[in-house]
Structures are given as structure tokens and as C-alpha cells.
Design an enzyme around this catalytic site. Structure first.
Site, PDB file in Angstrom:
ATOM      1  CD  GLU A 289       6.689  10.318   2.317  1.00  0.00           C
ATOM      2  OE1 GLU A 289       5.835  11.054   2.836  1.00  0.00           O
ATOM      3  OE2 GLU A 289       6.518   9.099   2.187  1.00  0.00           O
TER       4      GLU A 289
ATOM      5  CB  CYS B 107      14.123   3.047   3.614  1.00  0.00           C
ATOM      6  SG  CYS B 107      13.029   2.389   2.335  1.00  0.00           S
TER       7      CYS B 107
ATOM      8  CB  CYS C 238       5.735   3.808  -7.489  1.00  0.00           C
ATOM      9  SG  CYS C 238       6.325   2.129  -7.861  1.00  0.00           S
TER      10      CYS C 238
ATOM     11  CB  CYS D 199       2.581  -3.508  -5.702  1.00  0.00           C
ATOM     12  SG  CYS D 199       3.988  -3.926  -6.763  1.00  0.00           S
TER      13      CYS D 199
ATOM     14  CB  CYS E 211       2.673  -1.150  -2.382  1.00  0.00           C
ATOM     15  SG  CYS E 211       3.965   0.078  -2.115  1.00  0.00           S
TER      16      CYS E 211
ATOM     17  N   GLY F 158       9.453   4.162  -5.673  1.00  0.00           N
ATOM     18  CA  GLY F 158       9.930   3.872  -7.012  1.00  0.00           C
ATOM     19  C   GLY F 158      10.508   2.474  -7.175  1.00  0.00           C
ATOM     20  CD  GLU F 159      11.789  -2.088  -9.780  1.00  0.00           C
ATOM     21  OE1 GLU F 159      13.025  -2.259  -9.720  1.00  0.00           O
ATOM     22  OE2 GLU F 159      10.967  -2.796  -9.164  1.00  0.00           O
TER      23      GLU F 159
ATOM     24  CB  SER G  78      13.975  -3.882  -2.859  1.00  0.00           C
ATOM     25  OG  SER G  78      12.748  -4.567  -2.974  1.00  0.00           O
TER      26      SER G  78
ATOM     27  CB  SER H 174       8.769  -7.043  -4.190  1.00  0.00           C
ATOM     28  OG  SER H 174       9.477  -6.025  -3.518  1.00  0.00           O
ATOM     29  CG  LEU H 175       8.067 -14.436  -4.573  1.00  0.00           C
ATOM     30  CD1 LEU H 175       8.391 -14.456  -6.056  1.00  0.00           C
ATOM     31  CD2 LEU H 175       8.689 -15.634  -3.867  1.00  0.00           C
ATOM     32  CG  HIS H 176       5.106  -9.255  -2.197  1.00  0.00           C
ATOM     33  ND1 HIS H 176       5.599  -9.160  -0.909  1.00  0.00           N
ATOM     34  CD2 HIS H 176       5.649  -8.219  -2.895  1.00  0.00           C
ATOM     35  CE1 HIS H 176       6.388  -8.104  -0.826  1.00  0.00           C
ATOM     36  NE2 HIS H 176       6.439  -7.527  -2.005  1.00  0.00           N
TER      37      HIS H 176
ATOM     38  CG  ASN I 295       3.181  -2.131   7.569  1.00  0.00           C
ATOM     39  OD1 ASN I 295       3.125  -2.417   8.762  1.00  0.00           O
ATOM     40  ND2 ASN I 295       4.280  -2.342   6.843  1.00  0.00           N
TER      41      ASN I 295
ATOM     42  CB  CYS J 254       7.475  -2.532   4.630  1.00  0.00           C
ATOM     43  SG  CYS J 254       7.739  -3.322   3.041  1.00  0.00           S
TER      44      CYS J 254
END
Length: 419
Positions: A122, A135, A142, A146, A149, A216-217, A248, A270-272, A349, A392
Site C-alpha cells: 500500500e 507515504c 514488515c 512493533c 503498529c 516495511g523498515e 523513518s 520511531s522512538l515511542h 490509531n 499512522c
């Protein structure tokens, strides 16, 4: 062609870098999208053109592919009419296959795309008053897991090729009608049948920014992402400034310096979370590359400055990472590592089965205020595209939500509409 060494990472499976720059096609033709000028010249020479002609034709075709957005060789008016069927027989100008396109009530657009070997992924376009952001995905699926996510709950299928990555940008320009208007032909020294040149205009753009924040990363598909973004940034290609591109990462520390040196785009992390225990839980790669190691790599990121700050993405999870103490520790870490940084606070989200809830608006405001009062920008991101699962952390290909019969029906309907 060099390839990133395989690194063991948390997740369902390790990604296996595929040593190819194009996806093989059933008809045997080679898709030129995603290939640099020199590689196109090599392919033309291998197909039978002499070196001088191969170099010239590669320059002409490259211009039409990446600057003009041509999707067929017949549109290339400065290439001899007798040459165009030769190109069509051996090569193709690809785009990802559009299986489904969705429009949100807030203007966000999401596309379900399919590769030539039938894998689905996507991309999302987010329009704002002063910019339009695409995006872009770098992998099918992935592997990072996480926990907040939805995309991270998918298994990794494979890396996307440079053509499948840059093809997303080109498809968005197709959909937005943003290729240059008018004729801008240039005559080569081999002669042309269509020599008429006229004025060319490039209208204002809706698509102004790119974020490598889709499925993906990106740093686990480094070579292909780098090669695709070089085409996007090439002044003779898509010509988008590196200052308008953000990559990112969840914290693939060994690749971050190479990213700054070889790509040079803006970095988002992406700290979080600000403690080991919490980040280990919600961003499992932290068990391999811890917060201290990650922030040290951020401090050493080539090109980072007050003019080009590193963005820390921080999803707001109720009673998990959103306390005043967490906000103060975030400020302490940024100051300790002397990071030119800003923080994007992202309201969580939700998705069916998610293990977390979103922090309350009051808690998010308080967290933001603490960071702001320390002199660090901490805007709260407005959720976009929630009604089409385009916000996101929500990208989980619609292929996993539809039966194979439904997807085949969508595909057949699209083929029928195309005649």
C-alpha cells in the site's frame, strides 16, 4: 551491485535481500522503471545497439521516463518512429498495478498495489494546505513486530525493488496529473522524425514531500531504497529535493550513518518510549539496538543540524508511555545527546485487537506542553485517513482483509474496464 549484509532481527522471518534490480516478467521484457541511466544504456547495448546509440537512447528514454512520466515508447517523440517498436518489443515502462483506490473524507488517498509477481502493498497520499505528502512503502509486509503498529502484525514477504519503490511516486504523479505539460523534446545527433520543439511548463505541485514511512523498515532494504531515492532526487529525473524527503527507521543503528552519507535525506526515528523496558515491549528491535546506542547514532547522523533536525516519532499510548515523567525523560535524553530534534506526538490509531488505547487529549496536551516548555518542538499530529485505515501505524494491506476471491474479482473488474 553491492548488497547490505543480512542482519538477524526480531520478527516472523529475516528478510532475505534479493540480488535483482527488476522483477522478472512472464513476457520476458525488462521493466525500465527503477533503473539509472547507465544501467538502461547497458541493457540497450546488450539488446544490440552500438555503444554510442545505446548511450544516446538511454539519455532520451531516461528523460521521458522520469521527467515526463511517459508510460509508452510511442509517446517519446524525439526517438525515431522506427526505433519505438524495437523498444516496445524488448522493454516495458511499468507502474505498480492498482487493485483498489480509497478516498478518505479528509482528502487522504490510499492505494492497494500489486507487484508483477503478485504481491500486494500500500501507499498513501496526505494533502495539507501547504504541502502534499506521499507515504511510500519499502517492503511487502514488515518484520519488526512493533506492538502498537498494525502493519507490524504482518509477515515479511520480500523487499520491494527500486522500480517498485520509485514506481509509487510515479503512480502518484499519474493520479494527481502532475507531470510537466507541453513538449520539451531535444534533438539527438542520430536524428528524429518529430523535430518540432515548443514551450514547456511545470505547474505548481500537489505532491511536495515524500516520507519513507509506509510498509516495511527502509534500512533493512537499504540498497533498493537508496537507488530509488537517487532517481527521485536526480535533477534530470523526478527532481525532488532531499530536504523534502524523510526516511523513518525504527532504529537500525548499523545502517544510519550510511543512510546519511549515501542518501542524505531527513531522518525520522520511531522512538515511542524513553525507558528500556517499555521500548523493549513496544519496539522489539530495542532489544538489539538499545536507546543509548540509537541516540548516539542520531547524534552522529551526517547532516543533522538545527536547520535539519531529526524527528522523533512518539505514539501516545494510555498509561504506557505518556506520563509527565516520560516527557521529562524525553527532554533529558535529547539534551544529554545534544540532539537537534523535534518530536512528533502521534495519537494512537486503534485497530481491531490492538493491545493499547490512545492517551486522552488532555494527557497528550500536557505531554506536549512539558516538551515545548523545554524549548523542543512537540506538535501533536492530526490523525488522517482513519476511516480508510490509512493513518499512522494502520497500514496493513487490504489483501489480508479480503478473501482471495474478492481480490481476484477486483482485479478482473479492473482488467475488464481497461478492455
Amino acid at each position: 551491485m553491492s548488497h547490505t549484509p543480512l542482519m538477524p532481527i526480531p520478527g516472523h522471518t529475516d528478510p532475505v535481500p534479493v540480488p535483482r534490480d527488476v522483477t522478472p516478467r512472464e513476457d520476458g521484457r525488462v521493466d525500465l522503471i527503477g533503473l539509472p541511466k547507465a544501467r538502461i544504456a547497458e541493457l540497450f547495448a546488450a539488446a544490440g545497439l552500438d555503444a554510442k546509440q545505446a548511450k544516446l537512447r538511454a539519455k532520451q528514454v531516461y528523460h521521458w521516463l522520469y521527467h515526463r512520466g511517459a508510460t509508452e515508447f510511442e509517446a517519446m517523440t524525439d526517438i525515431a518512429k522506427t526505433m519505438r517498436p524495437w523498444l516496445t518489443e524488448r522493454f516495458v515502462i511499468g507502474r505498480p498495478e492498482v487493485i483498489e483506490a480509497q478516498h478518505s473524507t479528509d482528502g487522504t488517498r490510499k492505494w492497494l498495489l500489486r507487484t508483477a509477481d503478485k504481491h500486494d502493498f500500500e501507499m498513501v497520499f496526505i494533502p495539507d494546505a501547504d504541502r502534499g505528502t506521499l507515504c511510500v512503502s519499502s517492503q511487502v509486509g514488515c518484520t519488526l513486530n512493533c506492538r502498537f503498529c498494525h502493519t507490524g502484525t504482518m509477515r515479511l514477504v520480500r523487499n520491494l525493488t527500486p522500480g517498485e519503490i520509485v514506481g509509487q511516486v510515479m503512480l502518484a504523479r499519474d493520479a494527481l496529473g502532475e507531470w510537466p505539460k507541453g513538449r520539451m523534446d531535444f534533438n539527438g545527433d542520430l536524428g528524429t522524425d518529430d523535430g518540432d520543439e515548443s514551450e514547456y511548463t511545470a505547474d505548481g505541485r500537489l505532491l511536495t514531500n515524500i516520507v519513507m514511512m509506509g510498509m516495511g523498515e527502509p534500512l533493512y532494504n537499504f540498497d533498493n531504497v537508496r537507488d530509488a531515492l537517487k532517481l527521485v532526487m536526480d535533477g534530470d529525473g523526478l527532481a525532488l529535493s532531499k530536504r523534502r524527503i524523510t526516511l523513518s527507521t525504527s532504529g537500525v543503528v548499523p545502517m544510519m550513518e550510511r543512510c546519511g552519507e549515501e542518501i542524505g535525506v531527513n531522518l525520522a526515528v520511531s522512538l515511542h518510549a524513553v525507558t528500556k523496558d517499555i521500548r523493549d515491549e513496544i519496539v522489539p528491535i530495542n532489544k538489539k539496538y538499545g536507546i543509548e546506542e540509537l541516540l548516539a547514532a542520531c547524534a552522529a547522523y551526517p547532516g543533522a543540524s538545527n536547520a535539519r533536525r531529526i524527528t522523533f516519532e512518539y505514539v501516545m499510548l494510555k498509561d504506557k508511555n505518556d506520563s509527565d515523567e516520560h516527557a521529562r525523560e524525553l527532554v533529558r535524553l535529547i539534551r544529554h545527546y545534544k540532539l537537534p530534534a523535534k518530536v512528533n506526538l502521534i495519537p494512537f490509531n486503534p485497530w481491531p485487537g490492538a493491545p493499547y488505547e490512545c492517551s486522552t487529549p488532555e494527557r497528550i496536551r500536557r505531554f506536549s506542553d512539558i516538551v515545548f516548555e523545554a524549548g523542543i518542538s512537540a506538535p501533536v499530529r492530526t490523525p488522517r485517513g482513519r476511516d480508510i485505515d490509512a493513518a499512522c501505524g494502520q497500514l496493513k494491506t487490504a489483501a489480508e482483509k479480503k478473501s482471495r476471491a474478492e481480490l481476484d474479482r477486483l482485479y478482473a473488474e479492473k482488467e475488464a474496464a481497461l478492455g
